[in-house]
Scaffold this motif. Structure first.
Motif, mmCIF file in Angstrom:
data_model
loop_
_atom_site.group_PDB
_atom_site.id
_atom_site.type_symbol
_atom_site.label_atom_id
_atom_site.label_comp_id
_atom_site.label_asym_id
_atom_site.label_seq_id
_atom_site.Cartn_x
_atom_site.Cartn_y
_atom_site.Cartn_z
ATOM 1 N N ILE A 118 0.861 -1.185 0.000
ATOM 2 C CA ILE A 118 0.000 0.000 0.000
ATOM 3 C C ILE A 118 0.894 1.231 0.000
ATOM 4 O O ILE A 118 1.909 1.280 0.705
ATOM 5 C CB ILE A 118 -0.924 0.015 1.232
ATOM 6 C CG1 ILE A 118 -1.823 -1.220 1.255
ATOM 7 C CG2 ILE A 118 -1.772 1.290 1.271
ATOM 8 C CD1 ILE A 118 -2.610 -1.384 2.549
ATOM 9 N N LEU A 119 0.506 2.229 -0.776
ATOM 10 C CA LEU A 119 1.218 3.500 -0.820
ATOM 11 C C LEU A 119 0.268 4.593 -0.352
ATOM 12 O O LEU A 119 -0.807 4.791 -0.934
ATOM 13 C CB LEU A 119 1.690 3.783 -2.247
ATOM 14 C CG LEU A 119 2.354 5.128 -2.527
ATOM 15 C CD1 LEU A 119 3.608 5.323 -1.685
ATOM 16 C CD2 LEU A 119 2.686 5.252 -4.023
ATOM 17 N N PHE A 144 -9.284 -2.306 4.460
ATOM 18 C CA PHE A 144 -8.482 -3.132 3.550
ATOM 19 C C PHE A 144 -7.966 -4.377 4.266
ATOM 20 O O PHE A 144 -7.956 -5.475 3.704
ATOM 21 C CB PHE A 144 -7.309 -2.305 2.998
ATOM 22 C CG PHE A 144 -6.612 -2.936 1.827
ATOM 23 C CD1 PHE A 144 -7.160 -2.877 0.560
ATOM 24 C CD2 PHE A 144 -5.415 -3.606 1.998
ATOM 25 C CE1 PHE A 144 -6.525 -3.467 -0.527
ATOM 26 C CE2 PHE A 144 -4.772 -4.200 0.934
ATOM 27 C CZ PHE A 144 -5.326 -4.130 -0.340
ATOM 28 N N GLN A 145 -7.549 -4.193 5.508
ATOM 29 C CA GLN A 145 -7.051 -5.318 6.304
ATOM 30 C C GLN A 145 -8.138 -6.376 6.505
ATOM 31 O O GLN A 145 -7.855 -7.580 6.542
ATOM 32 C CB GLN A 145 -6.563 -4.796 7.658
ATOM 33 C CG GLN A 145 -5.859 -5.816 8.532
ATOM 34 C CD GLN A 145 -4.449 -6.106 8.073
ATOM 35 O OE1 GLN A 145 -4.250 -6.784 7.079
ATOM 36 N NE2 GLN A 145 -3.459 -5.604 8.798
ATOM 37 N N LYS A 169 -1.048 -2.870 -4.236
ATOM 38 C CA LYS A 169 -2.457 -3.182 -4.428
ATOM 39 C C LYS A 169 -3.363 -1.963 -4.240
ATOM 40 O O LYS A 169 -4.478 -1.926 -4.743
ATOM 41 C CB LYS A 169 -2.900 -4.270 -3.435
ATOM 42 C CG LYS A 169 -2.078 -5.548 -3.502
ATOM 43 C CD LYS A 169 -2.458 -6.485 -2.360
ATOM 44 C CE LYS A 169 -1.566 -7.728 -2.338
ATOM 45 N NZ LYS A 169 -0.152 -7.376 -1.995
ATOM 46 N N LEU A 170 -2.895 -0.978 -3.475
ATOM 47 C CA LEU A 170 -3.733 0.172 -3.132
ATOM 48 C C LEU A 170 -2.875 1.424 -3.042
ATOM 49 O O LEU A 170 -1.806 1.406 -2.426
ATOM 50 C CB LEU A 170 -4.434 -0.073 -1.787
ATOM 51 C CG LEU A 170 -5.120 1.126 -1.120
ATOM 52 C CD1 LEU A 170 -6.296 1.628 -1.955
ATOM 53 C CD2 LEU A 170 -5.588 0.770 0.299
ATOM 54 N N ILE A 171 -3.352 2.513 -3.668
ATOM 55 C CA ILE A 171 -2.762 3.840 -3.480
ATOM 56 C C ILE A 171 -3.819 4.696 -2.789
ATOM 57 O O ILE A 171 -4.915 4.895 -3.319
ATOM 58 C CB ILE A 171 -2.350 4.489 -4.810
ATOM 59 C CG1 ILE A 171 -1.270 3.648 -5.507
ATOM 60 C CG2 ILE A 171 -1.842 5.918 -4.574
ATOM 61 C CD1 ILE A 171 -0.935 4.129 -6.905
ATOM 62 N N GLN A 172 -3.488 5.171 -1.596
ATOM 63 C CA GLN A 172 -4.375 6.052 -0.838
ATOM 64 C C GLN A 172 -3.791 7.460 -0.889
ATOM 65 O O GLN A 172 -2.728 7.725 -0.342
ATOM 66 C CB GLN A 172 -4.505 5.589 0.610
ATOM 67 C CG GLN A 172 -5.253 6.557 1.520
ATOM 68 C CD GLN A 172 -6.713 6.710 1.134
ATOM 69 O OE1 GLN A 172 -7.466 5.742 1.120
ATOM 70 N NE2 GLN A 172 -7.131 7.929 0.829
#
Length: 313
Positions: free
Chosen positions: A43-44, A297-298, A62-65
Motif C-alpha cells: 500500500i502506498l 483493507f485489512q 495493491k492500493l494507493i491512498q
C-alpha cells in the motif's frame, strides 16, 4: 502487509496504523526513492511521489491512498492496467474550501482588495460601489462535497443557488441543478460562477471564450478546482474588458504562477497560492480517511472514496 507513508502523521497516529497489523515504512515524499524496502510495499499512502517512484518495480502494490482530492498527478492508465485500487481524500478539505469560497465572493462584492490597498496608502476614501450578495444567483459548476459545503454556508444570505452536474440530478442546498449539456444556459443566469468540478480530459478548458461569452456581463468568478479547467488567456481577456467583473483564483494552469503572468497585475483578480484547502483540521481529517481505509483493507471490506478510473474522479 507493508504500507509506505510519504508523510509523517506523528507517533501516535503512526502507531495506530501499526496496531492494525501493518509493517509501516516512512520516507518523506521529497526523499523517497526506489530500493529494496519501498519496492515491496503493498500500500502506498502519499500525495505525489510518482516522479521518484517507479510503480513498475512495485510488484506487490495493491492500493494507493491519496491525501489529495485531485488525482491528476497519478499515472492512471498504468494503475488501471495493473488493477491497483486508487482512493482519495474526497470531502477532507471541503469545509475550509467552502468557507474560502464564501469569503472570496464577499471580498469581491465588497471591494476588500481595493479598500485594503487604500489602507496601505493611508487613504481615506469612501467606496460607493459596494454590492450586496442578497438577491444574487450563485452557480456552482460541480455539485460535489466542496460545492455542497459552500452552498450550505450561503443559505443565510438570501441567494438563489444553482448547480451544474453530469445529469442535472438534484442535490442538497441547490434550488435547481442543470445537466452539463445545459451549462451555457445555467451560466447565463448567474451573478457569481464558482468552478468546483474535477479535472479530467473532458473538463480541460471547459471554461473557454465561448463559455465566458455565455455568462452575464459583470459576472464574478471563483476557481478552486484546477487551473487547466479554464482557458487562462480567455480569462485574462475577460477580466481586462470587464466581461468578468472580478475573479478569485486559487489554482492556475502553471503553479507557482509565473512572475510574468498578467494575472498578477490585474486589479480585479484576487490571487492565492492554492491555499483554500488549508485549515488546522487538515491532517486530522485526512488521517481519519487513511485509517478507515487501511482498517477496511485489512478486513477485506469495501473502501471509501474509491476513484472510478474510467470517469477520472
Amino acid at each position: 502487509m507493508k504500507v509506505l507513508f510519504t508523510y509523517d502523521y506523528g507517533q501516535e497516529k503512526m502507531d495506530r496504523i501499526r496496531q492494525l497489523g501493518y509493517e509501516l515504512i516512512y520516507v518523506h515524499e521529497n526523499e523517497v526513492l526506489m530500493d529494496a524496502v519501498t519496492e515491496d510495499a503493498d500500500i502506498l499512502v502519499c500525495y505525489n511521489p510518482f516522479s521518484r517512484l517507479d510503480l513498475r518495480r512495485m510488484k506487490q502494490l495493491k492500493l494507493i491512498q491519496l491525501s489529495s482530492v485531485g488525482i491528476d498527478q497519478v499515472p492512471l492508465e498504468y494503475i488501471q492496467g495493473r488493477n491497483i485500487i486508487l482512493s482519495n481524500n474526497r470531502g477532507g478539505y471541503s469545509i475550509p474550501m467552502g468557507e474560502w469560497i464564501v469569503m472570496k465572493i464577499l471580498e469581491m462584492l465588497k471591494h476588500s482588495k481595493e479598500l485594503y490597498a487604500q489602507q496601505q496608502k493611508k487613504q481615506w476614501e469612501i467606496d460607493t460601489g459596494l454590492l450586496e450578495l442578497y438577491g444574487k444567483t450563485v452557480g456552482f459548476i460541480g455539485t460535489g462535497t466542496i460545492a455542497h459545503e459552500a452552498a450550505k454556508r450561503l443559505q443565510g444570505f438570501g441567494v438563489t443557488i444553482v448547480g451544474v452536474n453530469t445529469t442535472g440530478r438534484n442535490s442538497g442546498y441547490f434550488q435547481r441543478c442543470y445537466p452539463m449539456k445545459a451549462l451555457d444556459e445555467a451560466l447565463g443566469k448567474c451573478d457569481v460562477v464558482v468552478l468546483a468540478i474535477p479535472y479530467t480530459e473532458n473538463t480541460h478548458h471547459l471554461i473557454n471564450k465561448k463559455r465566458i461569452e455565455a455568462m452575464q456581463r459583470g459576472v464574478y468568478f471563483v476557481n478552486v478546482s484546477r487551473g487547466s479547467i479554464v482557458d487562462q488567456e480567455a480569462l485574462v481577456e475577460a477580466l481586462q474588458d470587464g466581461k468578468i467583473q472580478a475573479a478569485a483564483l486559487d489554482v492556475f494552469e502553471e503553479e507557482p504562477l509565473p512572475l510574468g503572468n498578467l494575472l498578477w497585475s490585474l486589479d480585479n483578480a484576487i490571487i492565492t497560492p492554492h491555499n483554500s484547502w488549508i485549515s488546522e483540521m487538515r491532517n486530522e481529517r485526512r488521517f481519519r480517511t487513511i485509517y478507515e481505509n487501511l482498517s477496511r483493507f485489512q478486513k477485506g471490506e469495501l473502501l471509501i472514496n474509491v476513484v472510478d478510473l474510467k470517469k477520472g474522479y
